[in-house]
Design a protein around this motif. Sequence first.
Motif, PDB file in Angstrom:
ATOM      1  N   ASP A  93     -10.164  -1.613 -10.430  1.00 26.47           N
ATOM      2  CA  ASP A  93      -9.486  -0.417 -10.873  1.00 26.47           C
ATOM      3  C   ASP A  93     -10.321   0.205 -10.581  1.00 26.47           C
ATOM      4  OD1 ASP A  93      -6.764  -2.182 -10.537  1.00 26.47           O
ATOM      5  OD2 ASP A  93      -5.867  -1.118 -12.699  1.00 26.47           O
ATOM      6  N   GLU A 142     -11.276   2.423  -6.928  1.00 21.93           N
ATOM      7  CA  GLU A 142     -10.860   3.674  -7.282  1.00 21.93           C
ATOM      8  C   GLU A 142     -12.588   4.377  -6.142  1.00 21.93           C
ATOM      9  OE1 GLU A 142     -10.697   7.366 -10.112  1.00 21.93           O
ATOM     10  OE2 GLU A 142      -9.856   5.625 -10.606  1.00 21.93           O
ATOM     11  N   GLY A 166       3.306  -1.914  -7.353  1.00 22.30           N
ATOM     12  CA  GLY A 166       3.748  -1.087  -7.508  1.00 22.30           C
ATOM     13  C   GLY A 166       3.124  -0.114  -8.801  1.00 22.30           C
ATOM     14  N   TYR A 210       0.083  -0.547 -11.163  1.00 27.13           N
ATOM     15  CA  TYR A 210      -1.666  -0.553 -10.760  1.00 27.13           C
ATOM     16  C   TYR A 210      -1.526   1.083 -11.598  1.00 27.13           C
ATOM     17  CZ  TYR A 210      -4.904   1.104  -7.734  1.00 27.13           C
ATOM     18  OH  TYR A 210      -6.645   1.933  -7.510  1.00 27.13           O
ATOM     19  N   ASN A 211      -3.097   0.370 -12.178  1.00 28.26           N
ATOM     20  CA  ASN A 211      -4.152   1.829 -12.666  1.00 28.26           C
ATOM     21  C   ASN A 211      -2.782   1.641 -14.049  1.00 28.26           C
ATOM     22  OD1 ASN A 211      -6.001   3.365 -13.303  1.00 28.26           O
ATOM     23  ND2 ASN A 211      -5.113   5.415 -12.888  1.00 28.26           N
ATOM     24  N   THR A 256      -0.924   6.532 -12.936  1.00 33.47           N
ATOM     25  CA  THR A 256      -0.248   6.937 -11.975  1.00 33.47           C
ATOM     26  C   THR A 256       0.900   7.976 -10.720  1.00 33.47           C
ATOM     27  OG1 THR A 256      -1.670   5.264 -10.774  1.00 33.47           O
ATOM     28  CG2 THR A 256      -0.947   6.346  -9.179  1.00 33.47           C
ATOM     29  N   ASN A 316       2.549   5.861  -8.832  1.00 33.73           N
ATOM     30  CA  ASN A 316       3.422   4.472  -9.015  1.00 33.73           C
ATOM     31  C   ASN A 316       4.703   4.615  -8.028  1.00 33.73           C
ATOM     32  OD1 ASN A 316       1.290   4.313 -11.957  1.00 33.73           O
ATOM     33  ND2 ASN A 316       1.259   2.383 -10.425  1.00 33.73           N
ATOM     34  N   ASN A 350       1.663   2.160  -1.596  1.00 36.69           N
ATOM     35  CA  ASN A 350       0.143   3.172  -1.486  1.00 36.69           C
ATOM     36  C   ASN A 350      -0.135   3.967  -2.675  1.00 36.69           C
ATOM     37  OD1 ASN A 350      -2.214   3.857   0.143  1.00 36.69           O
ATOM     38  ND2 ASN A 350      -1.642   3.074   2.066  1.00 36.69           N
ATOM     39  N   VAL A 351      -1.895   4.564  -2.883  1.00 36.61           N
ATOM     40  CA  VAL A 351      -1.979   5.193  -3.655  1.00 36.61           C
ATOM     41  C   VAL A 351      -2.271   6.316  -2.404  1.00 36.61           C
ATOM     42  CG1 VAL A 351      -3.213   6.138  -5.306  1.00 36.61           C
ATOM     43  CG2 VAL A 351      -2.392   3.458  -5.440  1.00 36.61           C
TER      44      VAL A 351
END
Length: 463
Positions: free
Chosen positions: A86, A90, A261, A264-265, A269, A272, A426-427
């Motif tokens: 990750d 980033e 979703g 993630y991270n 997030t 998220n 999506n981030v």
Amino acid sequence: MKDAAKSGYITTVDPATEQPLKDYPIMEREEALAAVERCHEAFLHWRETSKESRAEIISKIGATLRDRADDFASLMTDETGKRLEDGHTEIELCAAICDWTAEQGPEELADEVREVANGERGVITYQPQGVIYGIQPWNFPAYQAVRYAIANLMAGNGVLLKHASNCTGSGLFLRDVFEAAGLPEHLFTVLVIDHDTSDDIVKNHRVRGVTLTGSAASGAKVAAIAGSAIKKTVLELGSNDAYLVLDDADLDLAVKTCVIGRIYNNGQTCVNAKRFIVTEKNYDAFVKAYVEAMSALKMGDPREKSTKLGPMARGDLRDTLHEQVTKSVDRGATIECGGEIPDRTGYYYPATVLTDVKPGQPAYDEELFGPVASVIRAKDDVEAMHIANDSRFGLGGGIFSQDEDYAVNLARSHFDTGMVFINGFNVATPNMPFGGVKDSGYGREHGGFGMKEFVNVKTIITN
């Protein structure tokens, strides 16, 4: 972890091992104020630099980030527990932001000419304002800083960064990357300071604007201080983003995407996926498949490729998350998987799924900043959208439907958030605006919008 593990210092800690990493001396107030002055002096020269020259340096920053990606990703993993994979993702996003800004920045900031009444000519010009102060969190040590810094450097401003204490090393690493790429010294200044000094920086006369990413409570406090000094702010705050699984959703896609979703991270997030609102038609099948998928996730060393879920960034964050889960269960929620702090070294928390989630529970009302999913049953699409909007937050959200036009119309006309993702997660995307509404804050970054948040939009009329 407190800001200073010993008097006068910030100590960073590896979340996977709970071992200290490095001590950083905290700047005295006068030292910090002197750094602000140096940033202002650098700005006075930078504002005279052409947009094309600024863009050239920003392009080199992107290249330097890619060159140093291995070292930077490793440092971010050490400081925050982020999976190494990750971290690389980033950094590539940060480099892509530099690429897009370098390519599009000069045109985005170019003067506009308009006809005015009686034959007069109007010119709209975007002029830099000065030093912009950014207060940023730990969950994306590179991206959070790059997101506002690159836009403001392109606009001709100077930039200050107060990074979260647990990723102090990452903030300083980023400064070194910027300067190695040719950015003038002091133009991007990292302040290693405490909260009291930070409040003084917000009020300092050299600071022309403030941007913060963090909790709604932190945003309200900083905005009040800045407002008392008549300074603009941009706030990107928390959220409990809702993802709607509608009657005609592709269920396999929805389950797979909602797992990604949520975790993630390591589930930390702002955008998220956090609340999963599923219509009656799909609810039982979704819960069964989703719980199976979340239960199968391997939790472990964030440096190992096979790890799907690393530790949370700090012990107090994990404890807060577990308290939210416990309170939700006490008020009627059901744990389908996870929900217990594991007996191991490191600030780990398992992938957790809650059902029977209702108003009055933290799992419904609050942001759960970690790998905990709230699944909520809705009668139909209409009720699903009502539940999604029944939140004080409004950053992002998602819709799963095989009728794309229908989903886009729901997103456009009914979803009360700043961003909506259809059949995906999506981030951030460099050429699309990022930001929210309600308690998720205000202002926009990316897509050219961030370059114009802290400029003087100046009108010039000639007869």
